[in-house]
Motif scaffolding. Structure first.
Motif, PDB file in Angstrom:
ATOM      1  N   GLN A   1      27.341  76.602 -38.856  1.00  0.00           N
ATOM      2  CA  GLN A   1      27.474  77.423 -37.657  1.00  0.00           C
ATOM      3  C   GLN A   1      27.686  78.889 -38.033  1.00  0.00           C
ATOM      4  N   GLN A   2      26.865  79.747 -37.470  1.00  0.00           N
ATOM      5  CA  GLN A   2      27.005  81.195 -37.683  1.00  0.00           C
ATOM      6  C   GLN A   2      27.367  81.823 -36.342  1.00  0.00           C
ATOM      7  N   TYR A   3      28.227  82.815 -36.354  1.00  0.00           N
ATOM      8  CA  TYR A   3      28.667  83.474 -35.131  1.00  0.00           C
ATOM      9  C   TYR A   3      28.268  84.943 -35.165  1.00  0.00           C
ATOM     10  N   LEU A   4      28.060  85.492 -33.981  1.00  0.00           N
ATOM     11  CA  LEU A   4      27.759  86.914 -33.888  1.00  0.00           C
ATOM     12  C   LEU A   4      29.010  87.712 -34.246  1.00  0.00           C
ATOM     13  N   PRO A   5      28.844  88.869 -34.872  1.00  0.00           N
ATOM     14  CA  PRO A   5      30.003  89.699 -35.209  1.00  0.00           C
ATOM     15  C   PRO A   5      30.796  90.080 -33.959  1.00  0.00           C
ATOM     16  N   ASN A   6      32.067  90.268 -34.145  1.00  0.00           N
ATOM     17  CA  ASN A   6      32.979  90.665 -33.078  1.00  0.00           C
ATOM     18  C   ASN A   6      33.457  92.087 -33.364  1.00  0.00           C
ATOM     19  N   GLU A   7      34.109  92.700 -32.401  1.00  0.00           N
ATOM     20  CA  GLU A   7      34.702  94.020 -32.632  1.00  0.00           C
ATOM     21  C   GLU A   7      36.097  93.843 -33.217  1.00  0.00           C
ATOM     22  N   THR A   8      36.423  94.677 -34.171  1.00  0.00           N
ATOM     23  CA  THR A   8      37.722  94.581 -34.847  1.00  0.00           C
ATOM     24  C   THR A   8      38.883  94.649 -33.864  1.00  0.00           C
ATOM     25  N   LYS A   9      38.766  95.499 -32.860  1.00  0.00           N
ATOM     26  CA  LYS A   9      39.873  95.671 -31.902  1.00  0.00           C
ATOM     27  C   LYS A   9      40.139  94.408 -31.083  1.00  0.00           C
ATOM     28  N   ASN A  10      39.179  93.481 -31.032  1.00  0.00           N
ATOM     29  CA  ASN A  10      39.336  92.248 -30.260  1.00  0.00           C
ATOM     30  C   ASN A  10      39.975  91.110 -31.049  1.00  0.00           C
ATOM     31  N   ILE A  11      40.166  91.283 -32.342  1.00  0.00           N
ATOM     32  CA  ILE A  11      40.725  90.224 -33.189  1.00  0.00           C
ATOM     33  C   ILE A  11      42.235  90.133 -32.967  1.00  0.00           C
ATOM     34  N   GLU A  12      42.696  88.932 -32.596  1.00  0.00           N
ATOM     35  CA  GLU A  12      44.125  88.692 -32.440  1.00  0.00           C
ATOM     36  C   GLU A  12      44.666  88.100 -33.741  1.00  0.00           C
ATOM     37  N   VAL A  13      45.897  88.449 -34.085  1.00  0.00           N
ATOM     38  CA  VAL A  13      46.503  87.985 -35.332  1.00  0.00           C
ATOM     39  C   VAL A  13      47.793  87.230 -35.017  1.00  0.00           C
ATOM     40  N   PHE A  14      47.914  86.031 -35.606  1.00  0.00           N
ATOM     41  CA  PHE A  14      49.076  85.180 -35.387  1.00  0.00           C
ATOM     42  C   PHE A  14      49.633  84.718 -36.736  1.00  0.00           C
ATOM     43  N   SER A  15      50.948  84.544 -36.802  1.00  0.00           N
ATOM     44  CA  SER A  15      51.573  84.083 -38.038  1.00  0.00           C
ATOM     45  C   SER A  15      51.706  82.563 -38.086  1.00  0.00           C
ATOM     46  N   THR A  16      51.181  81.887 -37.100  1.00  0.00           N
ATOM     47  CA  THR A  16      51.266  80.435 -37.015  1.00  0.00           C
ATOM     48  C   THR A  16      49.910  79.865 -36.602  1.00  0.00           C
ATOM     49  N   SER A  17      49.746  78.560 -36.716  1.00  0.00           N
ATOM     50  CA  SER A  17      48.505  77.932 -36.276  1.00  0.00           C
ATOM     51  C   SER A  17      48.604  77.457 -34.824  1.00  0.00           C
ATOM     52  N   LYS A  18      49.790  77.476 -34.260  1.00  0.00           N
ATOM     53  CA  LYS A  18      50.000  77.066 -32.867  1.00  0.00           C
ATOM     54  C   LYS A  18      49.921  78.308 -31.981  1.00  0.00           C
ATOM     55  N   ILE A  19      48.732  78.547 -31.430  1.00  0.00           N
ATOM     56  CA  ILE A  19      48.514  79.785 -30.670  1.00  0.00           C
ATOM     57  C   ILE A  19      48.272  79.541 -29.186  1.00  0.00           C
ATOM     58  N   GLY A  20      48.349  78.289 -28.744  1.00  0.00           N
ATOM     59  CA  GLY A  20      48.228  77.987 -27.328  1.00  0.00           C
ATOM     60  C   GLY A  20      46.799  77.892 -26.814  1.00  0.00           C
TER      61      GLY A  20
ATOM     62  N   VAL B   1      40.258  84.497 -44.904  1.00  0.00           N
ATOM     63  CA  VAL B   1      40.012  85.899 -45.220  1.00  0.00           C
ATOM     64  C   VAL B   1      41.203  86.443 -45.997  1.00  0.00           C
ATOM     65  N   VAL B   2      40.915  87.311 -46.956  1.00  0.00           N
ATOM     66  CA  VAL B   2      41.948  87.895 -47.810  1.00  0.00           C
ATOM     67  C   VAL B   2      41.650  89.381 -47.968  1.00  0.00           C
ATOM     68  N   SER B   3      42.675  90.209 -47.874  1.00  0.00           N
ATOM     69  CA  SER B   3      42.500  91.631 -48.169  1.00  0.00           C
ATOM     70  C   SER B   3      43.693  92.119 -48.979  1.00  0.00           C
ATOM     71  N   ARG B   4      43.441  93.130 -49.789  1.00  0.00           N
ATOM     72  CA  ARG B   4      44.500  93.710 -50.618  1.00  0.00           C
ATOM     73  C   ARG B   4      44.321  95.206 -50.667  1.00  0.00           C
TER      74      ARG B   4
ATOM     75  N   SER C   1      46.386  96.648 -44.789  1.00  0.00           N
ATOM     76  CA  SER C   1      45.892  95.372 -45.285  1.00  0.00           C
ATOM     77  C   SER C   1      45.446  94.474 -44.130  1.00  0.00           C
ATOM     78  N   VAL C   2      46.222  94.435 -43.055  1.00  0.00           N
ATOM     79  CA  VAL C   2      45.855  93.642 -41.876  1.00  0.00           C
ATOM     80  C   VAL C   2      44.618  94.244 -41.206  1.00  0.00           C
ATOM     81  N   LYS C   3      44.518  95.562 -41.205  1.00  0.00           N
ATOM     82  CA  LYS C   3      43.342  96.223 -40.627  1.00  0.00           C
ATOM     83  C   LYS C   3      42.068  95.773 -41.335  1.00  0.00           C
ATOM     84  N   TYR C   4      42.082  95.749 -42.669  1.00  0.00           N
ATOM     85  CA  TYR C   4      40.921  95.288 -43.438  1.00  0.00           C
ATOM     86  C   TYR C   4      40.665  93.797 -43.210  1.00  0.00           C
ATOM     87  N   LEU C   5      41.726  93.022 -43.065  1.00  0.00           N
ATOM     88  CA  LEU C   5      41.592  91.598 -42.800  1.00  0.00           C
ATOM     89  C   LEU C   5      40.866  91.379 -41.472  1.00  0.00           C
TER      90      LEU C   5
END
Length: 114
Positions: free
Chosen positions: A30-49, A58-61, A71-75
C-alpha cells in the motif's frame, strides 16, 4: 594560513552538524499520497482514540543545539512524505555524536482509518 585553516575547520563542523532521517516502512504494498507536515499529529502512546494502520517507523537525529523540537519537525516531515496522518509511540533520546550530543526522535508512522 591560520585564517584559511580556521575557515575550513568551521565549515567542516557546520557540515558535520546536519540532521539525519530514516524511514523503515512495512512490507505491505500500500502506497499513500504525501501529506502536509502541519497535518501530522504526534502522540507518545499507541492509544490515540482512533483506528489506524501502521505504515512504518521513522527516525530523525539533529545536533543538540537544534533541540528536540527540530528533531520532531524532521520526523514529521519524513512521515508526511510517506502519507502518514500521525506518529505514535514518540520516543526522544540524547545520542552521542562526533562533535557533540544530538537529539534522536523515533516513532511509528500511521494512516488513520476513516
Amino acid at each position: 594560513m591560520k585564517t584559511k585553516t580556521l575557515i575550513i575547520l568551521i565549515i567542516g563542523v557546520m557540515l558535520a552538524s546536519c540532521s539525519a532521517t530514516h524511514i523503515l516502512t512495512n512490507d505491505n504494498s500500500q502506497q499513500y499520497l504525501p501529506n502536509e507536515t502541519k497535518n501530522i499529529e504526534v502522540f507518545s502512546t499507541s492509544k490515540i482514540g482512533r483506528e489506524y494502520v501502521i505504515i512504518g517507523d521513522v527516525v530523525s537525529r539533529v545536533e543538540d543545539f537544534n533541540g528536540a523540537n527540530a528533531s520532531v519537525k524532521y520526523l514529521k516531515k519524513e512521515a508526511a512524505k510517506i502519507g502518514a496522518d500521525g506518529i505514535i509511540n514518540l520516543r526522544l533520546s540524547i545520542e552521542q555524536g562526533y562533535i557533540g550530543n544530538g537529539v534522536e526522535a523515533k516513532g511509528t508512522a500511521v494512516k488513520y482509518i476513516n
